[in-house]
Scaffold this active site. Structure first.
Site, PDB file in Angstrom:
ATOM      1  N   GLY A 649      10.039 -16.803  15.666  1.00  0.00           N
ATOM      2  CA  GLY A 649      10.337 -18.227  15.658  1.00  0.00           C
ATOM      3  C   GLY A 649       9.271 -19.030  16.376  1.00  0.00           C
ATOM      4  N   CYS A 650       9.243 -20.333  16.112  1.00  0.00           N
ATOM      5  CA  CYS A 650       8.218 -21.195  16.697  1.00  0.00           C
ATOM      6  C   CYS A 650       8.380 -21.330  18.204  1.00  0.00           C
ATOM      7  CB  CYS A 650       8.247 -22.562  16.026  1.00  0.00           C
ATOM      8  SG  CYS A 650       9.889 -23.317  15.939  1.00  0.00           S
ATOM      9  N   TYR A 651       9.588 -21.719  18.660  1.00  0.00           N
ATOM     10  CA  TYR A 651       9.845 -21.786  20.093  1.00  0.00           C
ATOM     11  C   TYR A 651       9.590 -20.417  20.737  1.00  0.00           C
ATOM     12  CZ  TYR A 651      12.235 -26.387  20.379  1.00  0.00           C
ATOM     13  OH  TYR A 651      12.541 -27.714  20.397  1.00  0.00           O
ATOM     14  N   ALA A 652      10.062 -19.373  20.063  1.00  0.00           N
ATOM     15  CA  ALA A 652       9.978 -18.023  20.641  1.00  0.00           C
ATOM     16  C   ALA A 652       8.539 -17.567  20.793  1.00  0.00           C
ATOM     17  CB  ALA A 652      10.763 -17.039  19.774  1.00  0.00           C
TER      18      ALA A 652
END
Length: 841
Positions: A649-652
């Site tokens: 994921g992007c945040y991750a």
């Protein structure tokens, strides 16, 4: 060795424009050496000052032409490109010995003038030791030293201050005569305490460096000229060692180049000969025991050793003469004494002898080959460079099947040391490299001859009896019946910047057909971003693009061929897989939707394609079927050749890159949780209408959501193997994410060491940028990478803060997907990714 691997990096920022008259004069110069080129350039100063105009052509080519006689055009262009991304104040710290100002001030001014007029602003710091001795001797005062440190009483301090001010003014005046705007900075930079007032009297130990006066001077277009004087918090002036002051300013600004100008031209050994190279990790303790290492020499070595342990391992210090300044900065050849930390290189002939970090970098086939006794591995302790050699091809000839080096490996000459160890172990060597490889000049310089065929170059080292083996090996990479042979290595200097790309994966096939990609769920923003990347990728093309809402419409903006949206069902996907019509399937679907398509592909007869899933459906897979595709943190060899890849994921992605160096270095507390505060642009909320992507609702607003148990919180915690608190928000901009990451510490660390840890950790990763200032989300939109910065540690030294920015559609999704596709298909990892759209520190 002082050849192509001497310099850390050369040349610098985009050059200032010069007028056509100056251009014409410079073009007419036909014969230069290092000193003459400085003098010739300086003779044009009055002309350039009279006729300088911002509308004139760039002087980049002028610089190349001027320096072509002391290096090659390739070198100059290479280092111009390298330094373009460097913050101005981080170009170089140049420490000038006092004797230089006395005896070589005109030459020094001309050398610094050259840098200034091509847009470079080194931080200049000078000493004044010899002048002080002369003045004291004139007054009948005999200098006193204890442990190489000048005892500075009140009378001596008056002389020191007067002498520093005089020498500073002399240098500034000499620079201004060369057309340089120079700013004398004689106070306000160094704060100090008494080193030992009873023993040394007015001698200081620097406790704080304020770089603001230096930054202000450079921002205003002035060359900063500093003295080695400091003040106590109460305002008392103290004498500090110039080498120490240079070291402290370098620790603060972390320059690309650190140069000590010495009248002797380098560090002299006991036989009064210049030492070419010092590897501190291997030689420091022994050097300090040498009888000739005493007083100022000992102090200089100790300061440089301390300095280099505060800077990234790729840093080094050059001690050179003024006449060699251009050669040191602008070419590969270098001069004087190069001091670096160094690295030990070892050979491994069995897989059992490999350290774990090296074992993780190698494929299973290599390890099996070692057990069979046909393979040897050469690498340094940090695995900044490694070579794999196969002796099973020809009984008399060894074949280098893999040679790779990180940026740090090149800059610290580790790659050179590994290659030298290989060549000394195997006098007869063969290796094959794609002709487009950036490091072909490096390999030419290491070879006795070469054969070129259909885009590949086979090199050999040894006598010409090795040539048949080279030609035979080349056949496996080439299809053309003719070849051009060269009996000797190409002339010219070698390059020591780019990472070599040849190896078992990089040239495993000569086929150049485009691999076919099918995109399932192409309506969203991420799908559009991935389409644009594939459109520009030299080895990928879209075969199918599926979207229920857009079925039948033509895909706009894709130029490789005409393609229309389809509405592919799992059954149709299975048929395409069985027909081998697709090489890579990309699932750009919402969470929980892609499983039927994955099952259809997996159930097809002779299924062989790669699947990259952009959703969270398989990020928590524990069956071993799916590989987590974060190349910078996952083992790239696991991704390479994988058939099922779960895209993070992007945040991750940004959160893990922010956390990993501290977590893996055991700084994170086991009792407290790291916290991640994230804010995304509304593209992260997708295209389905909701308050989180309603522009009117977001205007002058920020919306918190999923404040506990967010899917990215689970993902980050699972990958970091520690529970993490995550709080996402959405704001009114379209694209880009900002994260503020708080990390509890189990033991103290300084903010400088914190930053250095990240610099070293991500030195080889082209999509990770480490910077000192907190990155801003407005700068990351449209850029293919992650920026980490704003490193801070609280006063109690029990909490660290790291700020990260990432484009959620690119490195947060599409760009990372392309990295994974490249690795899985055994392409270059960054192929098709425009690296000029990566923010540089």
């Amino acid at each position: 060795m002082l050849s192509a691997y001497r310099s850390i990096a050369r040349l610098a920022r985009p050059a200032r424009p010069v007028c056509p008259a100056v251009q014409s004069c410079l073009n007419s110069v036909s014969s230069f050496n290092s000193v003459n080129s400085i003098n010739s350039f300086s003779s044009l100063n009055s002309l350039s000052l009279r006729q300088y105009t911002s509308s004139a052509a760039s002087s980049r080519e002028t610089v190349i032409q001027l320096l072509d006689q002391i290096g090659s055009k390739r070198e100059v262009e290479q280092y111009l490109s390298y330094f373009t991304s460097v913050d101005t104040k981080r170009f170089a710290v140049i420490k000038v010995g006092g004797a230089i100002i006395t005896h070589e001030i005109e030459q020094l001014a001309k050398a610094l003038s050259f840098l200034y007029h091509v847009g470079l602003y080194p931080i200049v710091l000078h000493g004044t030791g010899p002048q002080i001795n002369e003045l004291l001797e004139r007054d009948g005062v005999e200098p006193q030293y204890i442990d190489g440190i000048r005892v500075t009483d009140a009378r001596t301090m008056r002389v020191v201050r007067s002498c520093f001010l005089e020498q500073n003014l002399m240098l500034v005046d000499a620079l201004e005569k060369q057309g340089v705007r120079a700013r004398p900075i004689t106070s306000g930079v160094f704060t100090a305490e008494y080193l030992d007032r009873q023993k040394y009297q007015f001698v200081g130990q620097i406790t704080k460096v304020d770089t603001k006066p230096v930054e202000t001077a450079i921002e205003s277009g002035y060359l900063p000229v500093l003295t080695a004087m400091a003040e106590t918090p109460d305002g008392q002036i103290l004498n500090v060692n110039a080498d120490v002051a240079a070291s402290e300013i370098a620790k603060s600004v972390m320059p690309v180049k650190i140069v000590y100008l010495s009248e002797k031209g380098g560090l002299l050994n006991g036989e009064k000969q210049i030492i070419s190279t010092i590897n501190l990790d291997e030689e420091f303790d022994g050097l300090l025991k040498e009888p000739w290492v005493k007083y100022g020499t000992k102090l200089k070595l100790m300061e440089i050793n301390d300095l280099l342990h505060h800077l990234p391992r790729s840093s080094s210090v050059a001690i050179i003469s003024t006449s060699d300044l251009q050669r040191e900065l602008f070419t590969d050849s270098g001069a004087g004494t190069l001091i670096r930390r160094g690295s030990k290189v070892s050979r491994y002939d069995t897989s059992a002898s490999l350290p774990q970090n090296l074992r993780n970098r190698l494929e299973e086939s290599v390890l099996k080959g070692m057990d069979a006794g046909a393979v040897s591995v050469f690498a340094d302790e940090q695995v900044d460079a490694l070579a794999v050699v196969n002796t099973n091809v020809d009984k008399d000839v060894a074949v280098i099947t893999q040679f790779t080096a990180t940026k740090t490996g090149w800059l610290n000459v580790v790659a050179d040391k590994v290659w030298d160890l290989v060549s000394s172990a195997y006098p007869k060597l063969v290796w094959v490299v794609p002709q487009s490889n950036d490091n072909v000049p490096f390999y030419f310089n290491r070879s006795s001859g070469s054969v070129t065929r259909n885009g590949y170059v086979a090199f050999w080292a040894g006598d010409n009896s090795v040539m048949p083996t080279a030609i035979s090996l080349l056949e496996s990479y080439s299809q053309k019946p003719t070849a051009t042979a060269s009996s000797s290595a190409a002339s010219g200097k070698t390059t020591a910047q780019s990472q070599p790309k040849f190896g078992t994966r990089a040239f495993s096939t000569s086929a150049r057909r485009c691999e076919k990609v099918a995109l399932i769920g192409a309506r969203g923003y991420t799908g559009r971003a991935l389409i644009d990347l594939i459109n520009k990728h030299p080895r990928l093309e879209l075969a199918h693009i599926s979207s229920r809402e857009l079925e039948g419409q033509r895909l706009e903006g894709y130029t490789k061929k005409t393609i229309h949206y389809e509405n592919l069902s799992p059954e149709e996907v299975k048929k395409l897989e069985e027909a081998h019509a697709v090489d890579v399937w990309v699932m750009a679907l919402p969470n929980g939707v892609c499983q039927p398509f994955v099952q259809a592909i997996s159930s097809a007869q002779n299924s062989r394609s790669v699947i990259v899933d952009l959703s969270a459906d398989y990020r928590f897979d524990n069956t071993g079927t799916w590989v987590y595709g974060l190349p910078e943190l996952n083992n790239r060899s696991e991704i390479a050749g994988a058939k099922r890849i779960s895209n993070p994921g992007c945040y991750a992605t940004a959160a893990q890159l922010s956390l990993s160096p501290l977590i893996t270095e055991h700084f994170a507390s086991q009792t407290e949780r790291p916290s991640v505060f994230g804010v995304s642009g509304y593209s992260g909320a997708g295209t389905k209408p909701s308050p989180k992507n309603d522009i009117n609702h977001l205007r002058n607003n920020m919306i918190p959501y999923s404040l506990t148990d967010h899917i990215h919180e689970r993902e980050i915690s699972a990958r970091m193997q520690t529970r993490v608190n995550f709080s996402p928000h959405v704001a009114q901009w379209f694209e880009g994410i900002a994260l503020t990451v708080n990390i509890p510490l189990s033991r103290p660390i300084t903010s400088r060491d914190l930053r250095n840890m990240y610099v070293e950790r991500y030195a080889q990763d082209k999509l990770i940028t480490v910077t000192g200032e907190p990155p801003e989300v407005k700068d990351i939109s449209g850029h293919h990478g992650v920026v980490l910065g704003g490193f801070a540690v609280n006063a109690a030294k029990d909490r660290a803060v790291v700020v990260a920015t990432i484009d959620n559609l690119l490195k947060g999704a599409a760009t990372q997907c392309l990295q994974n596709i490249n690795l899985a298909l055994e392409f270059g990892e960054y192929e098709g990714i425009p690296l000029d759209h990566v923010i540089r520190g």
